[in-house]
Design an enzyme around this catalytic site. Structure first.
Site: not given
Length: 431
Positions: A189, A234
Site C-alpha cells: 500500500k 484521525e
C-alpha cells in the site's frame, strides 16, 4: 477577575523565567469565540472537538526544527522548558498549566520546519470545566482577567481555486503508476496526496475557517498551529494519565446525501475487501508501533464505519495502558508515519511517495496537536487541512490523500481526493 501572587523566581542558572498561571473561570461561550482578531495567523492556536479542548493566542515561546531529528529536538526543548518553568495550576487537568501546540512536517527532507508554540494565553475546557492560562517570561505579579468574546470574523472574499503542484490528471497518473508498483511487489500500500491552491482577494482569517469546520464536522479535531488549519478525523495518539488511545482511519467512500443510499454504501464499505485490506495495514502499523510502550492493548477485531458529512471511513479505536513514561509526543514520533498516511511496508512506501508525488507535503499528514508539562496530550494527523502562505495570507494550499492498494482505480481515487477536499473548500466559500 483573579489576582495571583507571583511565585518565587527561579535561580539565574535556570535560564529565562517562564511563569505560568492557570485558574478556573466561569465561561460558557464556544472556545473558538475567544480567539481575538488582529493577530498574525500563525499566533492563533486550536485543538477543539465537540466544544471541548484548547484554544490559544500569542506566542510567548516558539521552537523550530527540521530533518530526521525534529521530534527528538522538540522533545528535548520541551523537557528543558518544563524543568525551568514556575507553574501555579489551580485546575490540575490534562491541558492546564504549561502547554505547547505543535505540528511536524510529514517528511524529514521537507522544506517546512517543525513548530512548537507556547501561547501567551490559553483557554481550555474539559468535562464542563473551563480554565484560563497565561504564560509570562518574567516573574511578576499577574492579573488574570476573564477572556472576552471576539467579534465574528469576516468570510474570505472572491475565492478562486487552481491546481497546485499535482493536478487531477497528474494524480491519476501517479495512482496508475503506484498500482503497477504494487502489482510488481514493491509495496502493499502507498498513500498519495495532491494539492489545491485557493486565493482570496483579501487576507483569509483562520478564525472563519475554524468556526465553519467546527460547526459542520463536530466529530473531528479542529486545529490551528502556525498557519496550518484543518479538521482531522484521525487521532494519531492521545496520552491521558497512563491511558493511550488512537483512532485509525483507512478505507473511504463518498456520501451521496441520501440517507438510505448512504446506509447501503456504509454496508458495502464494511464488506469491501480492498478497503478492509487497506484498513488492516493501518491498524497493524499502529499496534506494532505502540507495543513497546504498552503493558496491554485492546485492538478490536473488526472496524466500524465512521460517518462524516462528506465521507464515511472504516475506523478502529485502539486502547492501551502505558508501560513507561514516554510522552504523547514520543508516542506520536513512534507512530509517524503510520500506514494510514504512508503505506506498507512504511520505509519503501515513503520512498515511493517521494518518487511519485512530485510535491512537498509540508506539514500535511504530519502530527499536529498539543502536550502539557506532564507529557499528556493529543496528536492528530494533519488531514482535511490547508497551509496559509506565511508571506501572503490571502492564499492557502489545501491537501488531500488516498490509500492506494492493488484494487485501486485512478479515476475513483481522484474522486475520493475531491471528497476529502470538500471540508476546506466549503469552509472557504460558505457564508
Amino acid at each position: 477577575m483573579s489576582t495571583l501572587p507571583a511565585p518565587d523566581a527561579p535561580s539565574p542558572a535556570a535560564g529565562p523565567s517562564v511563569v505560568v498561571r492557570t485558574v478556573p473561570i466561569d465561561a460558557d461561550h464556544p472556545l473558538l469565540a475567544y480567539l481575538p482578531a488582529g493577530l498574525p495567523h500563525d499566533e492563533l492556536l486550536s485543538w477543539v472537538r465537540r466544544g471541548e479542548g484548547l484554544v490559544g493566542w500569542g506566542a510567548a515561546l516558539t521552537f523550530e526544527a527540521a530533518g530526521e531529528g525534529r521530534f527528538r529536538e522538540a522533545e528535548a526543548w520541551w523537557g528543558e522548558l518544563t524543568r525551568r518553568a514556575v507553574v501555579r495550576d489551580d485546575v490540575h487537568r490534562a491541558g492546564s498549566g504549561l502547554v505547547c501546540f505543535g505540528s511536524f512536517p510529514f517528511a524529514s527532507d521537507s522544506a517546512e520546519q517543525a513548530r512548537l508554540v507556547v501561547p501567551s494565553t490559553i483557554v481550555g475546557r474539559r468535562d464542563g470545566h473551563t480554565w484560563l492560562t497565561t504564560v509570562s517570561l518574567e516573574p511578576q505579579l499577574s492579573i488574570l482577567e476573564d477572556p472576552s468574546v471576539a467579534g465574528d470574523p469576516e468570510p474570505p472574499v472572491d475565492v478562486a481555486f487552481a491546481d497546485g503542484a499535482v493536478s487531477p490528471a497528474d494524480y491519476a497518473h501517479a495512482v496508475a503508476e503506484a498500482v503497477q508498483r504494487i502489482a510488481a511487489g514493491e509495496v502493499d500500500k502507498v498513500v498519495l496526496a495532491r494539492d489545491l491552491v485557493a486565493t482570496a482577494s483579501a487576507p483569509i482569517d483562520p478564525r472563519w475557517l475554524l468556526r465553519r469546520l467546527a460547526e459542520r464536522y463536530e466529530n473531528t479535531w479542529v486545529f490551528s498551529v502556525a498557519g496550518l488549519v484543518g479538521a482531522t478525523p484521525e487521532l494519531l495518539v492521545r496520552r491521558d494519565k497512563g491511558l493511550i488511545t488512537s483512532r485509525v482511519l483507512a478505507g473511504t467512500i463518498r456520501r451521496t446525501g441520501d440517507d438510505a443510499k448512504d446506509l447501503a454504501l456504509a454496508a458495502s464499505l464494511a464488506r469491501s475487501s480492498k478497503d478492509l485490506e487497506e484498513h488492516e495495514y493501518a491498524v497493524r502499523s499502529v499496534a506494532e508501533a505502540l507495543a513497546p510502550h504498552c503493558s496491554s492493548m485492546n485492538v478490536p477485531e473488526a472496524p466500524f464505519v465512521l460517518h462524516l458529512p462528506n465521507v464515511m471511513h472504516l475506523a478502529t479505536d485502539v486502547a492501551a495502558v502505558s508501560a513507561d513514561d514516554a510522552s504523547s509526543l514520543t508516542l506520536a514520533a513512534a507512530l509517524h508515519p503510520s500506514a494510514a498516511v504512508g503505506g506498507t511496508p512504511t520505509a519503501r512506501a515513503v520512498e515511493l511517495i517521494a518518487e511519485l508525488e512530485h510535491m512537498d507535503r509540508g506539514r500535511y499528514a504530519g502530527p499536529v496537536g498539543w502536550m502539557d508539562a506532564h507529557g499528556d496530550g493529543a496528536w492528530g494527523i494533519a488531514l482535511r487541512s490547508g497551509a496559509l502562505d506565511p508571506q501572503d495570507s490571502s492564499q492557502i494550499t489545501l491537501y488531500a490523500g488516498c490509500g492506494i492498494v492493488a484494487g485501486s482505480d485512478p479515476e475513483s481515487e481522484v474522486a475520493e481526493s475531491d471528497a476529502k477536499l470538500v471540508p476546506m473548500r466549503d469552509a472557504l466559500t460558505s457564508r
